[in-house]
Design a protein around this motif. Structure first.
Motif, PDB file in Angstrom:
ATOM      1  N   ILE A 106       1.329  -0.802   0.550  1.00 17.93           N
ATOM      2  CA  ILE A 106      -0.254   0.105   0.221  1.00 17.93           C
ATOM      3  C   ILE A 106       1.209   1.372  -0.014  1.00 17.93           C
ATOM      4  CG2 ILE A 106      -1.936   1.050   1.539  1.00 17.93           C
ATOM      5  CD1 ILE A 106      -2.537  -1.611   2.078  1.00 17.93           C
ATOM      6  N   LYS A 107       1.236   2.136  -0.986  1.00 13.59           N
ATOM      7  CA  LYS A 107       1.591   3.085  -1.367  1.00 13.59           C
ATOM      8  C   LYS A 107       0.609   4.230  -0.791  1.00 13.59           C
ATOM      9  CE  LYS A 107       4.709   0.617  -4.701  1.00 13.59           C
ATOM     10  NZ  LYS A 107       4.759   0.532  -6.252  1.00 13.59           N
ATOM     11  N   ASP A 108       1.444   5.509  -0.140  1.00 13.12           N
ATOM     12  CA  ASP A 108       0.793   6.797   0.201  1.00 13.12           C
ATOM     13  C   ASP A 108       0.044   6.738   0.583  1.00 13.12           C
ATOM     14  OD1 ASP A 108       0.806   9.271  -0.099  1.00 13.12           O
ATOM     15  OD2 ASP A 108      -0.203   9.412  -2.095  1.00 13.12           O
ATOM     16  N   PRO A 109      -0.014   5.726   1.585  1.00 10.88           N
ATOM     17  CA  PRO A 109      -1.570   6.061   2.547  1.00 10.88           C
ATOM     18  C   PRO A 109      -1.308   6.707   3.591  1.00 10.88           C
ATOM     19  CG  PRO A 109       0.207   4.755   3.700  1.00 10.88           C
ATOM     20  CD  PRO A 109       0.796   4.728   2.312  1.00 10.88           C
ATOM     21  N   LYS A 110      -2.510   7.487   3.509  1.00 14.86           N
ATOM     22  CA  LYS A 110      -3.325   9.022   4.626  1.00 14.86           C
ATOM     23  C   LYS A 110      -3.943   8.313   5.433  1.00 14.86           C
ATOM     24  CE  LYS A 110      -0.500  11.884   0.999  1.00 14.86           C
ATOM     25  NZ  LYS A 110      -1.103  12.992   0.093  1.00 14.86           N
ATOM     26  N   ALA A 111      -4.190   8.642   7.125  1.00 19.11           N
ATOM     27  CA  ALA A 111      -5.240   8.377   8.047  1.00 19.11           C
ATOM     28  C   ALA A 111      -4.770  10.151   8.151  1.00 19.11           C
ATOM     29  CB  ALA A 111      -4.343   7.828   8.564  1.00 19.11           C
ATOM     30  N   PHE A 112      -6.726  10.153   8.163  1.00 21.10           N
ATOM     31  CA  PHE A 112      -6.633  11.333   8.990  1.00 21.10           C
ATOM     32  C   PHE A 112      -7.572  11.855  10.889  1.00 21.10           C
ATOM     33  CE2 PHE A 112      -6.633  12.014   4.743  1.00 21.10           C
ATOM     34  CZ  PHE A 112      -5.290  13.016   4.646  1.00 21.10           C
ATOM     35  N   VAL A 113      -7.419  11.496  11.473  1.00 21.32           N
ATOM     36  CA  VAL A 113      -7.340  10.549  12.563  1.00 21.32           C
ATOM     37  C   VAL A 113      -8.384  12.651  13.776  1.00 21.32           C
ATOM     38  CG1 VAL A 113      -7.457   9.537  15.253  1.00 21.32           C
ATOM     39  CG2 VAL A 113      -6.103   9.060  12.936  1.00 21.32           C
ATOM     40  N   GLU A 114      -9.350  12.024  13.949  1.00 20.34           N
ATOM     41  CA  GLU A 114      -9.657  13.430  14.762  1.00 20.34           C
ATOM     42  C   GLU A 114     -10.637  12.801  15.957  1.00 20.34           C
ATOM     43  OE1 GLU A 114     -13.050  16.575  14.096  1.00 20.34           O
ATOM     44  OE2 GLU A 114     -12.702  15.336  11.746  1.00 20.34           O
ATOM     45  N   PHE A 115     -10.464  13.605  16.952  1.00 22.51           N
ATOM     46  CA  PHE A 115     -10.501  14.149  18.341  1.00 22.51           C
ATOM     47  C   PHE A 115     -12.182  14.507  18.060  1.00 22.51           C
ATOM     48  CE2 PHE A 115      -6.947  11.146  18.415  1.00 22.51           C
ATOM     49  CZ  PHE A 115      -7.036  10.150  19.543  1.00 22.51           C
ATOM     50  N   THR A 116     -13.190  14.012  19.395  1.00 21.96           N
ATOM     51  CA  THR A 116     -14.329  15.003  19.883  1.00 21.96           C
ATOM     52  C   THR A 116     -13.613  14.948  21.223  1.00 21.96           C
ATOM     53  OG1 THR A 116     -15.798  13.078  20.265  1.00 21.96           O
ATOM     54  CG2 THR A 116     -15.660  13.979  18.380  1.00 21.96           C
ATOM     55  N   ALA A 117     -14.507  16.807  21.610  1.00 23.04           N
ATOM     56  CA  ALA A 117     -14.279  16.623  22.843  1.00 23.04           C
ATOM     57  C   ALA A 117     -14.988  15.909  24.520  1.00 23.04           C
ATOM     58  CB  ALA A 117     -15.163  17.805  23.019  1.00 23.04           C
ATOM     59  N   LEU A 162       1.861  -1.158   4.308  1.00 25.58           N
ATOM     60  CA  LEU A 162       1.821   0.105   4.019  1.00 25.58           C
ATOM     61  C   LEU A 162       2.399   0.987   4.224  1.00 25.58           C
ATOM     62  CD1 LEU A 162      -0.964  -1.995   5.191  1.00 25.58           C
ATOM     63  CD2 LEU A 162      -1.341   0.853   6.808  1.00 25.58           C
ATOM     64  N   ALA A 163       2.900   0.985   2.983  1.00 22.49           N
ATOM     65  CA  ALA A 163       4.311   1.895   3.525  1.00 22.49           C
ATOM     66  C   ALA A 163       4.686   3.627   4.016  1.00 22.49           C
ATOM     67  CB  ALA A 163       5.544   2.288   1.620  1.00 22.49           C
ATOM     68  N   GLY A 164       4.772   4.050   5.069  1.00 23.30           N
ATOM     69  CA  GLY A 164       4.516   5.791   5.041  1.00 23.30           C
ATOM     70  C   GLY A 164       4.076   6.076   5.402  1.00 23.30           C
ATOM     71  N   THR A 165       2.451   5.450   6.526  1.00 22.06           N
ATOM     72  CA  THR A 165       2.060   6.201   6.480  1.00 22.06           C
ATOM     73  C   THR A 165       1.992   7.600   6.907  1.00 22.06           C
ATOM     74  OG1 THR A 165       0.635   4.178   6.847  1.00 22.06           O
ATOM     75  CG2 THR A 165      -0.534   6.539   7.529  1.00 22.06           C
ATOM     76  N   ALA A 166       1.127   8.351   6.223  1.00 17.17           N
ATOM     77  CA  ALA A 166       0.786   9.964   6.213  1.00 17.17           C
ATOM     78  C   ALA A 166       0.130  10.443   7.241  1.00 17.17           C
ATOM     79  CB  ALA A 166       1.135  11.463   5.161  1.00 17.17           C
ATOM     80  N   LEU A 167       0.176  10.386   9.423  1.00 15.14           N
ATOM     81  CA  LEU A 167      -0.490  10.516   9.978  1.00 15.14           C
ATOM     82  C   LEU A 167      -1.068  11.636  10.206  1.00 15.14           C
ATOM     83  CD1 LEU A 167      -2.667   8.751  12.148  1.00 15.14           C
ATOM     84  CD2 LEU A 167      -0.502   9.096  13.559  1.00 15.14           C
ATOM     85  N   THR A 168      -1.641  13.045   9.854  1.00 11.53           N
ATOM     86  CA  THR A 168      -2.726  14.018  10.973  1.00 11.53           C
ATOM     87  C   THR A 168      -3.275  13.233  12.104  1.00 11.53           C
ATOM     88  OG1 THR A 168      -2.593  14.469   8.808  1.00 11.53           O
ATOM     89  CG2 THR A 168      -3.583  16.081  10.243  1.00 11.53           C
ATOM     90  N   VAL A 169      -3.774  13.639  13.458  1.00 15.51           N
ATOM     91  CA  VAL A 169      -3.949  14.026  14.545  1.00 15.51           C
ATOM     92  C   VAL A 169      -4.583  15.436  14.333  1.00 15.51           C
ATOM     93  CG1 VAL A 169      -4.202  12.627  16.989  1.00 15.51           C
ATOM     94  CG2 VAL A 169      -2.844  11.778  14.686  1.00 15.51           C
ATOM     95  N   ASP A 170      -5.479  15.273  14.520  1.00 15.36           N
ATOM     96  CA  ASP A 170      -6.400  16.578  15.100  1.00 15.36           C
ATOM     97  C   ASP A 170      -7.275  16.618  16.485  1.00 15.36           C
ATOM     98  OD1 ASP A 170      -7.492  19.276  15.424  1.00 15.36           O
ATOM     99  OD2 ASP A 170      -8.645  19.090  14.062  1.00 15.36           O
ATOM    100  N   LEU A 171      -6.304  17.497  17.061  1.00 16.56           N
ATOM    101  CA  LEU A 171      -6.773  17.187  18.160  1.00 16.56           C
ATOM    102  C   LEU A 171      -7.293  18.042  19.739  1.00 16.56           C
ATOM    103  CD1 LEU A 171      -2.888  15.420  20.271  1.00 16.56           C
ATOM    104  CD2 LEU A 171      -5.275  14.274  19.808  1.00 16.56           C
ATOM    105  N   SER A 172      -7.677  19.619  18.482  1.00 14.49           N
ATOM    106  CA  SER A 172      -7.987  20.708  18.245  1.00 14.49           C
ATOM    107  C   SER A 172      -9.461  20.541  19.056  1.00 14.49           C
ATOM    108  CB  SER A 172      -8.551  21.133  17.270  1.00 14.49           C
ATOM    109  OG  SER A 172      -7.717  21.238  16.292  1.00 14.49           O
ATOM    110  N   ALA A 173     -10.023  20.083  19.258  1.00 15.63           N
ATOM    111  CA  ALA A 173     -11.504  19.808  20.532  1.00 15.63           C
ATOM    112  C   ALA A 173     -10.235  19.938  21.422  1.00 15.63           C
ATOM    113  CB  ALA A 173     -12.564  18.686  19.924  1.00 15.63           C
ATOM    114  N   LEU A 174      -9.785  18.999  21.903  1.00 11.64           N
ATOM    115  CA  LEU A 174      -9.363  19.169  23.304  1.00 11.64           C
ATOM    116  C   LEU A 174      -8.391  19.554  23.767  1.00 11.64           C
ATOM    117  CD1 LEU A 174      -8.743  14.563  22.919  1.00 11.64           C
ATOM    118  CD2 LEU A 174     -10.547  15.837  23.853  1.00 11.64           C
ATOM    119  N   GLY A 175      -8.478  20.976  22.924  1.00 15.57           N
ATOM    120  CA  GLY A 175      -7.335  22.312  23.542  1.00 15.57           C
ATOM    121  C   GLY A 175      -6.608  22.058  23.141  1.00 15.57           C
ATOM    122  N   ASN A 176      -5.725  21.210  22.232  1.00 17.41           N
ATOM    123  CA  ASN A 176      -4.791  21.086  21.313  1.00 17.41           C
ATOM    124  C   ASN A 176      -4.923  21.740  20.322  1.00 17.41           C
ATOM    125  OD1 ASN A 176      -2.153  19.552  20.474  1.00 17.41           O
ATOM    126  ND2 ASN A 176      -1.258  19.222  22.815  1.00 17.41           N
TER     127      ASN A 176
END
Length: 249
Positions: A106-117, A162-176
């Motif tokens: 799996i090439k160029d995998p991108k995961a977008f992880v979002e947390f709620t409050a 999974l080759a080099g997953t680009a991970l985005t983690v959004d912690l904005s809802a938790l004050g980060n």
């Protein structure tokens, strides 16, 4: 052709997202439709595929441009996207059971992880949904087949990368804030084992294992960032306290 069309070569689900790959000479459009249809059954979200290219006689195949939509309660449009999935098919195993896939890359995998409050996450929701629906997808497919149809073939995958997953983690809802990282290659071995798994189950198992690995890395990132946030707040309080003491003197 009828024989080839009846052989499911591999099923793969991945961000954040379900991918279902059916091998057969001129079945690319059919495969694309199956990926999107069964993928939605498993994830309960829209799955889109740009194109599929199967070269069964060469023991190879590829799926280009795959995306898995997020639930409506989340801000990111996608939970997971894949640039390309390539397969190394063991051609000699096509007349045996289980059919063996030597490797799925799996090439160029991108995961977008979002947390709620409240601490909920799209990735955890997705993993739970896949776990719930894996057995059901196989049963739905079986129910649509006539009694004379050959039983669903079993598959075994030697290695998934999974080759080099680009991970985005959004912690904005938790004050980060939003954080980005590139994960080390995630390698899964021996999916399906020596006996193999039904085609309608294998993809869900692969994706669940892959997303679980990403979720583990996400929790580590979340823990470190929130720990750093708490430390920074303590430092700010200490600086403020020292400043007040110096101003008094």
């Amino acid at each position: 052709m009828k024989f080839l069309a009846s052989i499911v070569v591999v099923i793969l689900l991945a961000c954040g997202g379900a991918l279902w790959f059916l091998a057969g000479g001129s079945l690319n459009e059919f495969v694309k439709g199956q990926i999107e249809t069964v993928g939605k059954q498993i994830t309960e979200q829209k799955v889109a595929v740009n194109s599929v290219d199967i070269k069964l006689t060469q023991g190879a195949g590829s799926i280009i441009g795959i995306s898995l939509a997020n639930g409506s309660e989340y801000n990111y449009p996608h939970a997971f996207t894949l640039g390309e999935v390539t397969l190394d098919i063991n051609v000699e195993s096509l007349t045996q059971e289980p059919i063996i896939i030597d490797a799925i890359i799996i090439k160029d995998p991108k995961a977008f992880v979002e947390f709620t409050a409240s601490g909920a996450s799209n990735m955890k929701d997705l993993i739970d949904t896949i776990q719930k629906n894996i057995p059901n997808a196989g049963q739905k497919n079986a129910d649509t087949e006539s009694a004379s149809t050959k039983a669903e073939p079993k598959l075994s995958v030697s290695k998934v990368v999974l080759a080099g997953t680009a991970l985005t983690v959004d912690l904005s809802a938790l004050g980060n804030k939003e954080h980005s990282a590139t994960l080390p290659d995630i390698i899964l071995n021996d999916i399906g084992g020596k006996d193999g798994l039904p085609a309608s189950e294998l993809g869900g198992v692969i994706v669940k294992e892959a997303l679980s690995a990403i979720w583990k890395e996400t929790k580590n990132t979340q823990k470190e960032q929130l720990k750093k946030q708490a430390t920074d707040k303590l430092k700010d309080k200490a600086k403020k306290k020292l400043s007040e003491l110096f101003n008094k003197s």
